[in-house]
Design a protein around this motif. Sequence first.
Motif, PDB file in Angstrom:
ATOM      1  N   SER A   1       0.844  -1.190   0.000  1.00  0.00           N
ATOM      2  CA  SER A   1       0.000   0.000   0.000  1.00  0.00           C
ATOM      3  C   SER A   1       0.878   1.237   0.000  1.00  0.00           C
ATOM      4  O   SER A   1       2.107   1.150  -0.007  1.00  0.00           O
ATOM      5  CB  SER A   1      -0.919   0.002   1.221  1.00  0.00           C
ATOM      6  N   GLU A   2       0.245   2.372   0.056  1.00  0.00           N
ATOM      7  CA  GLU A   2       0.973   3.639   0.036  1.00  0.00           C
ATOM      8  C   GLU A   2       1.358   4.110   1.436  1.00  0.00           C
ATOM      9  O   GLU A   2       1.863   5.215   1.591  1.00  0.00           O
ATOM     10  CB  GLU A   2       0.121   4.687  -0.658  1.00  0.00           C
ATOM     11  N   ILE A   3       1.153   3.293   2.441  1.00  0.00           N
ATOM     12  CA  ILE A   3       1.371   3.724   3.817  1.00  0.00           C
ATOM     13  C   ILE A   3       2.817   4.159   4.077  1.00  0.00           C
ATOM     14  O   ILE A   3       3.055   5.053   4.874  1.00  0.00           O
ATOM     15  CB  ILE A   3       0.942   2.632   4.813  1.00  0.00           C
ATOM     16  N   PHE A   4       3.761   3.542   3.387  1.00  0.00           N
ATOM     17  CA  PHE A   4       5.159   3.876   3.644  1.00  0.00           C
ATOM     18  C   PHE A   4       5.728   4.908   2.679  1.00  0.00           C
ATOM     19  O   PHE A   4       6.867   5.289   2.792  1.00  0.00           O
ATOM     20  CB  PHE A   4       6.021   2.618   3.608  1.00  0.00           C
ATOM     21  N   ARG A   5       4.946   5.363   1.740  1.00  0.00           N
ATOM     22  CA  ARG A   5       5.452   6.340   0.784  1.00  0.00           C
ATOM     23  C   ARG A   5       5.947   7.613   1.456  1.00  0.00           C
ATOM     24  O   ARG A   5       6.919   8.213   1.032  1.00  0.00           O
ATOM     25  CB  ARG A   5       4.381   6.693  -0.235  1.00  0.00           C
ATOM     26  N   LYS A   6       5.260   8.025   2.501  1.00  0.00           N
ATOM     27  CA  LYS A   6       5.624   9.277   3.179  1.00  0.00           C
ATOM     28  C   LYS A   6       6.399   9.038   4.466  1.00  0.00           C
ATOM     29  O   LYS A   6       6.712   9.982   5.173  1.00  0.00           O
ATOM     30  CB  LYS A   6       4.363  10.082   3.458  1.00  0.00           C
ATOM     31  N   SER A   7       6.707   7.793   4.770  1.00  0.00           N
ATOM     32  CA  SER A   7       7.442   7.519   5.999  1.00  0.00           C
ATOM     33  C   SER A   7       8.945   7.659   5.756  1.00  0.00           C
ATOM     34  O   SER A   7       9.409   7.596   4.623  1.00  0.00           O
ATOM     35  CB  SER A   7       7.115   6.121   6.513  1.00  0.00           C
ATOM     36  N   PRO A   8       9.719   7.832   6.836  1.00  0.00           N
ATOM     37  CA  PRO A   8      11.173   7.944   6.681  1.00  0.00           C
ATOM     38  C   PRO A   8      11.769   6.689   6.032  1.00  0.00           C
ATOM     39  O   PRO A   8      11.262   5.584   6.214  1.00  0.00           O
ATOM     40  CB  PRO A   8      11.666   8.085   8.118  1.00  0.00           C
ATOM     41  N   VAL A   9      12.825   6.864   5.278  1.00  0.00           N
ATOM     42  CA  VAL A   9      13.467   5.750   4.576  1.00  0.00           C
ATOM     43  C   VAL A   9      13.878   4.648   5.552  1.00  0.00           C
ATOM     44  O   VAL A   9      13.696   3.471   5.262  1.00  0.00           O
ATOM     45  CB  VAL A   9      14.687   6.251   3.768  1.00  0.00           C
ATOM     46  N   THR A  10      14.396   5.003   6.713  1.00  0.00           N
ATOM     47  CA  THR A  10      14.843   3.978   7.662  1.00  0.00           C
ATOM     48  C   THR A  10      13.679   3.113   8.145  1.00  0.00           C
ATOM     49  O   THR A  10      13.825   1.923   8.332  1.00  0.00           O
ATOM     50  CB  THR A  10      15.548   4.602   8.881  1.00  0.00           C
ATOM     51  N   THR A  11      12.511   3.719   8.312  1.00  0.00           N
ATOM     52  CA  THR A  11      11.331   2.951   8.717  1.00  0.00           C
ATOM     53  C   THR A  11      10.970   1.944   7.640  1.00  0.00           C
ATOM     54  O   THR A  11      10.702   0.780   7.921  1.00  0.00           O
ATOM     55  CB  THR A  11      10.135   3.896   8.983  1.00  0.00           C
ATOM     56  N   LYS A  12      10.965   2.382   6.381  1.00  0.00           N
ATOM     57  CA  LYS A  12      10.658   1.487   5.264  1.00  0.00           C
ATOM     58  C   LYS A  12      11.668   0.358   5.187  1.00  0.00           C
ATOM     59  O   LYS A  12      11.299  -0.803   5.052  1.00  0.00           O
ATOM     60  CB  LYS A  12      10.654   2.252   3.939  1.00  0.00           C
ATOM     61  N   ASP A  13      12.941   0.710   5.241  1.00  0.00           N
ATOM     62  CA  ASP A  13      13.987  -0.307   5.136  1.00  0.00           C
ATOM     63  C   ASP A  13      13.866  -1.353   6.233  1.00  0.00           C
ATOM     64  O   ASP A  13      13.944  -2.548   5.973  1.00  0.00           O
ATOM     65  CB  ASP A  13      15.370   0.329   5.179  1.00  0.00           C
ATOM     66  N   ASN A  14      13.679  -0.915   7.462  1.00  0.00           N
ATOM     67  CA  ASN A  14      13.548  -1.856   8.576  1.00  0.00           C
ATOM     68  C   ASN A  14      12.317  -2.740   8.418  1.00  0.00           C
ATOM     69  O   ASN A  14      12.368  -3.938   8.685  1.00  0.00           O
ATOM     70  CB  ASN A  14      13.490  -1.110   9.915  1.00  0.00           C
ATOM     71  N   PHE A  15      11.210  -2.158   7.994  1.00  0.00           N
ATOM     72  CA  PHE A  15       9.992  -2.937   7.812  1.00  0.00           C
ATOM     73  C   PHE A  15      10.190  -4.010   6.742  1.00  0.00           C
ATOM     74  O   PHE A  15       9.899  -5.181   6.960  1.00  0.00           O
ATOM     75  CB  PHE A  15       8.823  -2.028   7.433  1.00  0.00           C
ATOM     76  N   TYR A  16      10.689  -3.602   5.585  1.00  0.00           N
ATOM     77  CA  TYR A  16      10.841  -4.555   4.488  1.00  0.00           C
ATOM     78  C   TYR A  16      11.905  -5.617   4.777  1.00  0.00           C
ATOM     79  O   TYR A  16      11.773  -6.753   4.338  1.00  0.00           O
ATOM     80  CB  TYR A  16      11.100  -3.832   3.172  1.00  0.00           C
ATOM     81  N   LYS A  17      12.929  -5.277   5.539  1.00  0.00           N
ATOM     82  CA  LYS A  17      13.911  -6.295   5.936  1.00  0.00           C
ATOM     83  C   LYS A  17      13.249  -7.341   6.837  1.00  0.00           C
ATOM     84  O   LYS A  17      13.558  -8.521   6.758  1.00  0.00           O
ATOM     85  CB  LYS A  17      15.091  -5.653   6.660  1.00  0.00           C
ATOM     86  N   GLY A  18      12.347  -6.893   7.688  1.00  0.00           N
ATOM     87  CA  GLY A  18      11.678  -7.797   8.613  1.00  0.00           C
ATOM     88  C   GLY A  18      10.680  -8.738   7.961  1.00  0.00           C
ATOM     89  O   GLY A  18      10.341  -9.774   8.526  1.00  0.00           O
ATOM     90  N   ILE A  19      10.198  -8.385   6.777  1.00  0.00           N
ATOM     91  CA  ILE A  19       9.209  -9.235   6.117  1.00  0.00           C
ATOM     92  C   ILE A  19       9.731  -9.862   4.824  1.00  0.00           C
ATOM     93  O   ILE A  19       8.987 -10.526   4.117  1.00  0.00           O
ATOM     94  CB  ILE A  19       7.908  -8.460   5.824  1.00  0.00           C
ATOM     95  N   ALA A  20      11.008  -9.670   4.535  1.00  0.00           N
ATOM     96  CA  ALA A  20      11.576 -10.172   3.276  1.00  0.00           C
ATOM     97  C   ALA A  20      11.385 -11.676   3.113  1.00  0.00           C
ATOM     98  O   ALA A  20      11.186 -12.168   1.999  1.00  0.00           O
ATOM     99  CB  ALA A  20      13.058  -9.815   3.190  1.00  0.00           C
ATOM    100  N   HIS A  21      11.394 -12.419   4.202  1.00  0.00           N
ATOM    101  CA  HIS A  21      11.250 -13.876   4.118  1.00  0.00           C
ATOM    102  C   HIS A  21       9.860 -14.309   3.652  1.00  0.00           C
ATOM    103  O   HIS A  21       9.658 -15.451   3.279  1.00  0.00           O
ATOM    104  CB  HIS A  21      11.545 -14.497   5.487  1.00  0.00           C
ATOM    105  N   MET A  22       8.899 -13.409   3.655  1.00  0.00           N
ATOM    106  CA  MET A  22       7.530 -13.751   3.257  1.00  0.00           C
ATOM    107  C   MET A  22       7.357 -13.822   1.753  1.00  0.00           C
ATOM    108  O   MET A  22       6.362 -14.343   1.269  1.00  0.00           O
ATOM    109  CB  MET A  22       6.544 -12.730   3.823  1.00  0.00           C
ATOM    110  N   GLY A  23       8.305 -13.291   1.010  1.00  0.00           N
ATOM    111  CA  GLY A  23       8.177 -13.309  -0.445  1.00  0.00           C
ATOM    112  C   GLY A  23       7.207 -12.251  -0.932  1.00  0.00           C
ATOM    113  O   GLY A  23       7.091 -11.180  -0.351  1.00  0.00           O
ATOM    114  N   LYS A  24       6.462 -12.587  -1.966  1.00  0.00           N
ATOM    115  CA  LYS A  24       5.528 -11.631  -2.576  1.00  0.00           C
ATOM    116  C   LYS A  24       4.395 -11.299  -1.616  1.00  0.00           C
ATOM    117  O   LYS A  24       3.748 -12.184  -1.069  1.00  0.00           O
ATOM    118  CB  LYS A  24       4.967 -12.221  -3.868  1.00  0.00           C
TER     119      LYS A  24
END
Length: 66
Positions: free
Chosen positions: A7-30
């Motif tokens: 979704s667009e929820i992270f579009r306006k969030s700080p880059v570090t927040t996005k990076d940490n979030f996506y690193k934490g869920i990378a194992h889930m795949g698509k």
Amino acid sequence: MPGIVTSEIFRKSPVTTKDNFYKGIAHMGKLLEPQAIADGICWLLTQPPHVNVSEIMIRPTGQNYP
């Protein structure tokens, strides 16, 4: 109960927040696209009147928790 949806929820969030979030869920795949949730709701609304669906959970296949 939707799983993790892109979704667009992270579009306006700080880059570090996005990076940490996506690193934490990378194992889930698509992740889910919003259309998957919309399709599930359409399915739910097309059930016959005598059918009672008490819960619906839609999540990415790699997401092992609600």
